[in-house]
Design an enzyme around this catalytic site. Structure first.
Site, PDB file in Angstrom:
ATOM      1  N   ASP A 109       0.575  -1.431   0.188  1.00  0.00           N
ATOM      2  CA  ASP A 109       0.138  -0.037   0.148  1.00  0.00           C
ATOM      3  C   ASP A 109       0.967   1.114   0.403  1.00  0.00           C
ATOM      4  O   ASP A 109       0.461   2.623  -0.639  1.00  0.00           O
ATOM      5  CB  ASP A 109      -0.853   0.082   1.350  1.00  0.00           C
ATOM      6  CG  ASP A 109      -2.234   1.075   1.238  1.00  0.00           C
ATOM      7  OD1 ASP A 109      -2.677   0.865  -0.034  1.00  0.00           O
ATOM      8  OD2 ASP A 109      -2.412   1.366   1.668  1.00  0.00           O
ATOM      9  N   GLU A 126     -11.224   6.569  -1.933  1.00  0.00           N
ATOM     10  CA  GLU A 126     -11.433   6.749  -1.121  1.00  0.00           C
ATOM     11  C   GLU A 126     -12.448   6.288  -0.205  1.00  0.00           C
ATOM     12  O   GLU A 126     -12.699   6.626   0.464  1.00  0.00           O
ATOM     13  CB  GLU A 126     -10.847   8.893  -1.024  1.00  0.00           C
ATOM     14  CG  GLU A 126      -9.556   9.162  -1.405  1.00  0.00           C
ATOM     15  CD  GLU A 126      -8.761   8.419  -0.444  1.00  0.00           C
ATOM     16  OE1 GLU A 126      -8.524   7.171  -0.620  1.00  0.00           O
ATOM     17  OE2 GLU A 126      -8.045   8.942  -0.512  1.00  0.00           O
ATOM     18  N   GLU A 182      -9.087  -2.954  -6.604  1.00  0.00           N
ATOM     19  CA  GLU A 182      -9.663  -3.012  -4.368  1.00  0.00           C
ATOM     20  C   GLU A 182      -9.829  -4.438  -3.702  1.00  0.00           C
ATOM     21  O   GLU A 182      -9.025  -4.249  -2.839  1.00  0.00           O
ATOM     22  CB  GLU A 182     -10.438  -2.234  -3.485  1.00  0.00           C
ATOM     23  CG  GLU A 182     -10.781  -0.454  -4.315  1.00  0.00           C
ATOM     24  CD  GLU A 182      -9.980   0.212  -3.724  1.00  0.00           C
ATOM     25  OE1 GLU A 182      -8.683  -0.608  -2.699  1.00  0.00           O
ATOM     26  OE2 GLU A 182      -9.053   1.381  -3.982  1.00  0.00           O
TER      27      GLU A 182
HETATM   28  C1  LIG Z   1      -5.229   0.164  -2.842  1.00  0.00           C
HETATM   29  C2  LIG Z   1      -6.067   1.291  -1.665  1.00  0.00           C
HETATM   30  N1  LIG Z   1      -7.552   1.606  -1.986  1.00  0.00           N
HETATM   31  C3  LIG Z   1      -7.565   3.070  -0.695  1.00  0.00           C
HETATM   32  C4  LIG Z   1      -6.674   3.783  -0.104  1.00  0.00           C
HETATM   33  C5  LIG Z   1      -7.052   4.663   0.461  1.00  0.00           C
HETATM   34  N2  LIG Z   1      -6.432   5.639   0.094  1.00  0.00           N
HETATM   35  C6  LIG Z   1      -5.841   2.545  -0.019  1.00  0.00           C
HETATM   36  N3  LIG Z   1      -4.596   3.048   1.091  1.00  0.00           N
HETATM   37  N4  LIG Z   1      -4.882   1.193  -0.748  1.00  0.00           N
END
Ligand SMILES: Cc1ncc(CN)c(N)n1
Length: 211
Positions: free
Chosen positions: A46, A138, A203
């Site tokens: 991430d 978000e 996601e």
């Molecule tokens: C994969 C992912 N998606 C969304 C977010 C939120 N900013 C994140 N940190 N990482």
């Protein structure tokens, strides 16, 4: 009742949206029971997401059509580059993740997928495409973080990952992103829908890939 464009896209993304929001990783985060090895792997991936995400925010700053939006994206980019990035560094330290571990861990396919969709959205110079990806990134995180039961888990590694995504400032930013997508998305609905649906699939795959 008028349908909001953002709601239409979200409905079209089912069942993937709900599968991501109710993912095993999220349930384990709520109870503070994500295995340290899984959490470390997730955060390494991430932190790379964050890098391309900042590129996308830069593209939003460059393409949005109002000064107010430019200020909001600029302020949010400041938060991500500061508070959120520092969280990652503190979490790596706490979990014993070294620079070598980070360098030697390969990208998962969804990490690569996110890097390329964010680059692609940025390169379209389409504010609607950029907003579609930002709304997923978000909005989907806010959707699971706001449902977190209280009290939050004890470890800051788990608790702060939730609070970073459901603070009042974050909630306001998500509401702003939705209003912008509702305003701008209908001018190029197919492009917005395509980016939105692909981002929701990523996601879900991103969470799947940590197990
Ligand atoms: C994969 C992912 N998606 C969304 C977010 C939120 N900013 C994140 N940190 N990482």
């Amino acid at each position: 009742m008028t349908d909001h464009f953002s709601d239409t896209l979200r409905a079209a993304s089912e069942p993937n949206w709900t599968r991501a929001v109710e993912h095993r990783f999220v349930s384990e985060l709520y109870t503070g029971s994500v295995n340290d090895r899984v959490m470390a792997f997730y955060l390494i991936q991430d932190h790379r997401f964050l890098d391309s995400f900042l590129t996308l925010l830069g593209a939003a700053i460059a393409t949005c059509d109002t000064f107010d939006a430019r200020l909001r994206f600029g302020q949010f980019a400041g938060m991500v580059s500061g508070e959120e990035n520092t969280y990652f560094l503190r979490a790596f330290d706490h979990l014993g993740v070294t620079d070598k571990d980070r360098a030697e861990t390969p990208d998962t396919a969804p990490t690569t997928g996110f890097q390329s969709i964010m680059r692609e959205a940025a390169e379209t110079r389409s504010y609607a495409a950029i907003l579609a990806v930002l709304n997923v990134a978000e909005g989907l995180y806010y959707d699971w973080a706001m449902r977190a039961p209280k009290p939050l888990p004890e470890s800051f590694v788990h608790a702060e990952w939730i609070t970073l995504h459901d603070s009042p400032a974050f909630a306001q930013f998500v509401a702003f992103l939705r209003a912008e997508l509702d305003r701008v998305g209908p001018t190029t609905p197919d492009i917005a829908r395509d980016f939105f649906l692909r981002a929701v699939s990523l996601e879900l795959e991103f969470f799947d890939a940590v197990y």
